[in-house]
Design a protein around this motif. Structure first.
Motif, PDB file in Angstrom:
ATOM      1  N   VAL A  36       0.841  -1.061   0.041  1.00 25.66           N
ATOM      2  CA  VAL A  36      -0.026  -0.059   0.004  1.00 25.66           C
ATOM      3  C   VAL A  36       0.799   1.276   0.039  1.00 25.66           C
ATOM      4  N   THR A  37       0.324   2.300  -0.680  1.00 26.58           N
ATOM      5  CA  THR A  37       1.423   3.377  -0.703  1.00 26.58           C
ATOM      6  C   THR A  37       0.749   4.268   0.392  1.00 26.58           C
ATOM      7  N   LEU A  38       1.745   4.738   1.362  1.00 31.95           N
ATOM      8  CA  LEU A  38       1.223   5.771   2.436  1.00 31.95           C
ATOM      9  C   LEU A  38       1.325   7.363   2.442  1.00 31.95           C
ATOM     10  N   VAL A  39       0.560   7.862   2.776  1.00 31.89           N
ATOM     11  CA  VAL A  39       0.664   9.492   2.822  1.00 31.89           C
ATOM     12  C   VAL A  39       0.804   9.961   4.176  1.00 31.89           C
ATOM     13  N   SER A  40       1.366  10.991   4.545  1.00 27.70           N
ATOM     14  CA  SER A  40       1.527  11.417   5.791  1.00 27.70           C
ATOM     15  C   SER A  40       0.180  12.195   6.083  1.00 27.70           C
ATOM     16  N   GLU A  41       0.175  12.741   7.328  1.00 27.25           N
ATOM     17  CA  GLU A  41      -0.947  13.746   7.782  1.00 27.25           C
ATOM     18  C   GLU A  41      -0.688  14.777   6.910  1.00 27.25           C
ATOM     19  N   PRO A 232      -7.063  -1.488   9.618  1.00 27.41           N
ATOM     20  CA  PRO A 232      -5.791  -1.263   8.735  1.00 27.41           C
ATOM     21  C   PRO A 232      -5.417  -2.385   7.748  1.00 27.41           C
ATOM     22  N   TRP A 233      -6.053  -3.463   7.681  1.00 29.42           N
ATOM     23  CA  TRP A 233      -5.834  -4.336   6.937  1.00 29.42           C
ATOM     24  C   TRP A 233      -6.435  -3.955   5.541  1.00 29.42           C
ATOM     25  N   LEU A 234      -7.612  -3.205   5.440  1.00 33.87           N
ATOM     26  CA  LEU A 234      -8.366  -3.091   4.299  1.00 33.87           C
ATOM     27  C   LEU A 234      -7.784  -2.682   3.208  1.00 33.87           C
ATOM     28  N   PRO A 235      -6.711  -1.586   2.878  1.00 30.24           N
ATOM     29  CA  PRO A 235      -6.075  -1.178   1.649  1.00 30.24           C
ATOM     30  C   PRO A 235      -5.328  -2.224   1.441  1.00 30.24           C
ATOM     31  N   GLY A 236      -4.631  -3.147   2.077  1.00 26.38           N
ATOM     32  CA  GLY A 236      -3.717  -4.278   1.809  1.00 26.38           C
ATOM     33  C   GLY A 236      -4.803  -5.281   0.998  1.00 26.38           C
ATOM     34  N   GLN A 237      -5.859  -5.517   1.597  1.00 29.20           N
ATOM     35  CA  GLN A 237      -6.997  -6.384   0.935  1.00 29.20           C
ATOM     36  C   GLN A 237      -7.432  -5.932  -0.260  1.00 29.20           C
ATOM     37  N   ILE A 238      -7.547  -4.620  -0.521  1.00 27.15           N
ATOM     38  CA  ILE A 238      -7.857  -4.253  -1.653  1.00 27.15           C
ATOM     39  C   ILE A 238      -6.676  -4.412  -2.695  1.00 27.15           C
ATOM     40  N   ASP A 239      -5.544  -4.114  -2.364  1.00 26.76           N
ATOM     41  CA  ASP A 239      -4.632  -4.184  -3.390  1.00 26.76           C
ATOM     42  C   ASP A 239      -4.632  -5.997  -3.722  1.00 26.76           C
ATOM     43  N   ALA A 240      -4.805  -6.735  -2.635  1.00 26.80           N
ATOM     44  CA  ALA A 240      -4.591  -8.204  -2.900  1.00 26.80           C
ATOM     45  C   ALA A 240      -5.694  -8.673  -4.040  1.00 26.80           C
ATOM     46  N   VAL A 241      -6.713  -8.116  -3.750  1.00 25.43           N
ATOM     47  CA  VAL A 241      -7.864  -8.498  -4.408  1.00 25.43           C
ATOM     48  C   VAL A 241      -7.826  -7.917  -6.111  1.00 25.43           C
ATOM     49  N   LEU A 242      -7.258  -6.750  -6.214  1.00 22.78           N
ATOM     50  CA  LEU A 242      -6.964  -6.127  -7.381  1.00 22.78           C
ATOM     51  C   LEU A 242      -6.012  -6.960  -8.194  1.00 22.78           C
ATOM     52  N   HIS A 243      -5.199  -7.687  -7.434  1.00 22.66           N
ATOM     53  CA  HIS A 243      -4.157  -8.492  -7.820  1.00 22.66           C
ATOM     54  C   HIS A 243      -4.585  -9.888  -8.069  1.00 22.66           C
ATOM     55  N   GLY A 244      -6.153 -10.192  -8.105  1.00 23.99           N
ATOM     56  CA  GLY A 244      -6.491 -11.626  -8.339  1.00 23.99           C
ATOM     57  C   GLY A 244      -6.788 -12.429  -7.178  1.00 23.99           C
ATOM     58  N   GLN A 245      -6.191 -12.088  -5.762  1.00 29.30           N
ATOM     59  CA  GLN A 245      -6.278 -12.727  -4.664  1.00 29.30           C
ATOM     60  C   GLN A 245      -7.989 -12.687  -4.346  1.00 29.30           C
ATOM     61  N   ALA A 246      -8.523 -13.916  -3.334  1.00 26.02           N
ATOM     62  CA  ALA A 246      -9.565 -14.123  -2.917  1.00 26.02           C
ATOM     63  C   ALA A 246      -9.500 -12.978  -1.575  1.00 26.02           C
ATOM     64  N   PRO A 247     -10.740 -12.309  -1.550  1.00 18.86           N
ATOM     65  CA  PRO A 247     -10.711 -11.542  -0.014  1.00 18.86           C
ATOM     66  C   PRO A 247     -10.832 -12.455   0.998  1.00 18.86           C
ATOM     67  N   TYR A 248     -10.488 -11.864   2.132  1.00 19.67           N
ATOM     68  CA  TYR A 248     -10.088 -12.694   3.396  1.00 19.67           C
ATOM     69  C   TYR A 248     -11.064 -11.824   4.623  1.00 19.67           C
ATOM     70  N   VAL A 249     -11.652 -12.621   5.316  1.00 18.44           N
ATOM     71  CA  VAL A 249     -12.504 -12.208   6.620  1.00 18.44           C
ATOM     72  C   VAL A 249     -11.718 -12.254   7.767  1.00 18.44           C
ATOM     73  N   LEU A 250     -11.393 -11.482   8.463  1.00 19.49           N
ATOM     74  CA  LEU A 250     -10.696 -11.394   9.867  1.00 19.49           C
ATOM     75  C   LEU A 250     -11.510 -12.151  10.990  1.00 19.49           C
ATOM     76  N   THR A 251     -10.805 -13.107  11.676  1.00 19.70           N
ATOM     77  CA  THR A 251     -11.530 -13.554  12.895  1.00 19.70           C
ATOM     78  C   THR A 251     -11.584 -12.346  14.090  1.00 19.70           C
ATOM     79  N   ALA A 252     -12.474 -12.568  15.159  1.00 18.52           N
ATOM     80  CA  ALA A 252     -12.287 -11.568  16.166  1.00 18.52           C
ATOM     81  C   ALA A 252     -10.978 -11.368  16.782  1.00 18.52           C
TER      82      ALA A 252
END
Ligand SMILES: Cc1cc2nc3c(=O)[nH]c(=O)nc-3n(C[C@H](O)[C@H](O)[C@H](O)COP(=O)(O)O)c2cc1C
Length: 325
Positions: A36-41, A232-252
């Protein structure tokens, strides 16, 4: 999607004042495995030029082991150039210019989204920063000032002509603030009007919505803001899905562990006392969608002690894990 120079991904964590600090960037970096590409405040150029210690610390990204784009806000071209040089010395991987902030204090000084009503000054600022640093300079702006003054397409062309490496467009006007829904069609029009990469922003809250904005507008990248709060996992998950991976639901349990890691990062950056105070907003966000979250949050708000806070988080999320199994 096209790649943006040396940036790790076309999925961006949005700059959010008071939120995308070093601990939050670190946790997003870790959970995305660096994708993920990060930008400061946003960093005020006048405070940075004065070497105000708090602002200086916000802009200092030298200790981070991943690239961080530093966002600057202000209205004076010469001061912008100085601040950009300072940010480069403090480790910025790129400079982003804030031309979208709707906050009164910012716009009354002619900065943020007020620059959308002053294109000549906006152009001068971009050119001044491009000349000052040997880094990519990007611009983040909105759909326009208000419903009577929608100029994202002209503004995008001006950014390109002034030397911006890429632009990010939030599909709301200044008058809308963060309410109503983001207009992606205006982003599509701006994308068609320029050759530089365009990042779409506004209401992207899942891998599906990221795919949708790319399909509907042709943007080269996506930027995630509020949906990443407490996730905080969501942007990485979006990157992964855009690269063809399956979405993943986190446990509690995984959500709890992420919150505890985030809390530990807050503690090492801010110290125990401030970390406990800051953890309150994160606890609210991480516990959304959990059972009886209201009562847990009310109790948590009263806690001032670090170890009690950790215990409370453990107990609450462990109970939730049992309920979901
Ligand atoms: C609390 C908060 C702080 C923000 N601070 C900044 C900022 O410092 N710079 C900026 O360009 N945008 C800032 N924004 C706007 C976001 O970067 C983003 O454009 C906006 O939230 C729309 O995206 P979203 O619908 O994904 O949240 C902020 C938004 C929020 C909610």
């Amino acid at each position: 999607m096209a790649l943006f120079g040396k940036l790790p991904s076309n999925v961006f964590l949005a700059p959010m004042a008071g939120i995308t600090d070093q601990p939050t960037r670190q946790i997003v970096h870790k959970k995305s495995r660096g994708n993920v590409t990060l930008v400061s405040e946003m960093v005020a150029i006048n405070a940075l030029s004065r070497k105000n210690s708090k602002t200086y610390r916000i802009a200092d990204v030298r200790k981070e082991e991943y690239p961080v784009i530093v966002q600057l806000v202000g209205a004076d071209p010469a001061m912008f150039a100085d601040a950009a040089q300072l940010a480069a010395e403090l480790g910025a991987a790129g400079i982003d210019i804030n031309m979208g902030c709707p906050v009164r204090k910012i716009i009354t000084s002619g900065a943020g989204s007020a620059l959308m009503t002053n294109m000549p000054l906006a152009a001068e600022i971009i050119r001044s920063v491009v000349r000052a640093v040997n880094l990519d300079v990007s611009v983040k702006f909105r759909k326009g000032w208000d419903s009577q003054d929608i100029n994202a397409v002209e503004f995008a062309k001006m950014c390109e002509d002034s030397g911006a490496a890429f632009i990010t467009i939030h599909g709301r006007t200044r008058a809308q603030g963060y309410s109503g829904s983001a207009d992606w069609q205006v982003i599509a029009k701006a994308k068609k009007a320029v050759k530089i990469p365009v990042v779409g922003n506004g209401d992207i809250n899942s891998p599906e919505s990221a795919k949708k904005i790319i399909e509907e507008t042709g943007v080269d990248g996506v930027m995630i803001g509020r949906a990443a709060l407490g996730a905080p996992w969501l942007p990485g998950q979006i990157d992964a899905v855009l690269h063809g991976q399956a979405p993943y639901v986190l446990t509690a349990g995984e959500i709890k562990n992420t919150l505890l890691e985030h809390f530990a990062l807050l503690k090492s950056y801010y110290g125990e006392k401030l970390a406990v105070a800051l953890s309150r907003k994160y606890v609210c966000w991480y516990s959304k969608n959990f059972y009886d979250a209201k009562r847990f949050r009310e109790n948590y708000m009263k806690i001032n002690d670090y170890h009690t806070a950790l215990e409370e988080i453990e107990n609450y999320f462990n109970q939730n894990e049992e309920r979901t199994e």
